[in-house]
Design a protein around this motif. Structure first.
Motif, PDB file in Angstrom:
ATOM      1  N   ARG A 116       0.838  -1.206   0.000  1.00 50.61           N
ATOM      2  CA  ARG A 116       0.000   0.000   0.000  1.00 50.61           C
ATOM      3  C   ARG A 116       0.878   1.264   0.000  1.00 50.61           C
ATOM      4  N   ILE A 117       1.963   1.209   0.773  1.00 53.53           N
ATOM      5  CA  ILE A 117       2.872   2.359   0.812  1.00 53.53           C
ATOM      6  C   ILE A 117       3.508   2.542  -0.567  1.00 53.53           C
ATOM      7  N   ILE A 118       3.929   1.424  -1.180  1.00 52.52           N
ATOM      8  CA  ILE A 118       4.528   1.498  -2.528  1.00 52.52           C
ATOM      9  C   ILE A 118       3.500   2.027  -3.516  1.00 52.52           C
ATOM     10  N   GLU A 119       2.250   1.585  -3.368  1.00 53.37           N
ATOM     11  CA  GLU A 119       1.179   2.023  -4.265  1.00 53.37           C
ATOM     12  C   GLU A 119       0.974   3.535  -4.126  1.00 53.37           C
ATOM     13  N   GLU A 120       0.987   4.045  -2.908  1.00 48.72           N
ATOM     14  CA  GLU A 120       0.790   5.472  -2.687  1.00 48.72           C
ATOM     15  C   GLU A 120       1.979   6.290  -3.208  1.00 48.72           C
ATOM     16  N   PHE A 124       1.169   3.733  -8.860  1.00 49.76           N
ATOM     17  CA  PHE A 124       0.638   2.591  -9.598  1.00 49.76           C
ATOM     18  C   PHE A 124      -0.513   1.965  -8.806  1.00 49.76           C
ATOM     19  N   SER A 125      -1.487   1.561  -9.517  1.00 49.64           N
ATOM     20  CA  SER A 125      -2.627   0.903  -8.874  1.00 49.64           C
ATOM     21  C   SER A 125      -2.338  -0.594  -8.774  1.00 49.64           C
ATOM     22  N   MET A 126      -2.389  -1.080  -7.581  1.00 43.20           N
ATOM     23  CA  MET A 126      -2.143  -2.509  -7.354  1.00 43.20           C
ATOM     24  C   MET A 126      -3.407  -3.139  -6.778  1.00 43.20           C
ATOM     25  N   ASP A 127      -3.599  -4.359  -7.184  1.00 40.25           N
ATOM     26  CA  ASP A 127      -4.752  -5.113  -6.653  1.00 40.25           C
ATOM     27  C   ASP A 127      -4.290  -5.876  -5.409  1.00 40.25           C
ATOM     28  N   ILE A 128      -4.551  -5.302  -4.245  1.00 41.33           N
ATOM     29  CA  ILE A 128      -4.144  -5.926  -2.985  1.00 41.33           C
ATOM     30  C   ILE A 128      -5.417  -6.516  -2.354  1.00 41.33           C
TER      31      ILE A 128
END
Length: 157
Positions: A116-120, A124-128
């Motif tokens: 989530r931190i990397i996504e923010e 990039f939008s990641m499906d977590i």
């Protein structure tokens, strides 16, 4: 007159084996009564002997039943002990697996937090996927495709 029996004298009676009462040596009525008493006494002795034999047989049967029930009881106790041992082993394994599940769940939550931190940061939008808590909702496990199997050989009864 007394009713004690004495053997007949050798010269005064026709049947020396027939006991008669002391006052009834010549009276046939008393001889018949003495015969009846003798037969009843023999019959009572035989009946008492049969009764003792039945009592002894019943006692033997009860002792055999006690021995058989003790054997069954010992067998049941052995099975209970074996089952308790299996239970303790399974409970130990379950405790280990619960601890591993908690550790892996904590790691996964930490990794999801990192994602989530990397996504923010990256944009990039990641499906977590959200991982359900197996303790709150055990029917929503993350791996529903793995069936839980058990066989009769797992349990020793």
């Amino acid at each position: 007159m007394s009713s004690t029996q004495v053997p007949a004298s050798s010269g005064s009676s026709d049947n020396p084996k027939l006991p008669v009462s002391s006052g009834s040596e010549g009276d046939p009525q008393y001889v018949v009564i003495d015969e009846r008493k003798k037969r009843r006494m023999i019959s009572n002795r035989e009946s008492a002997r049969r009764s003792r034999m039945r009592k002894q047989q019943h006692l033997d049967e009860l002792l055999n039943q006690v021995a058989q029930l003790q054997q069954e009881n010992n067998g049941i106790l052995q099975r209970i002990n074996a089952t308790a041992e299996v239970y303790v082993n399974v409970e130990s394994e379950n405790s280990i697996l619960r601890a591993q599940m908690t550790e892996l769940s904590d790691r996964l939550h930490s990794l999801n937090s990192v994602l989530r931190i990397i996504e923010e940061v990256s944009g990039f939008s990641m499906d977590i996927p959200e991982i359900p808590d197996p303790l709150l909702k055990p029917w929503q496990l993350p791996c529903p495709s793995m069936p839980i199997t058990a066989s009769s050989s797992m349990f020793k009864f």
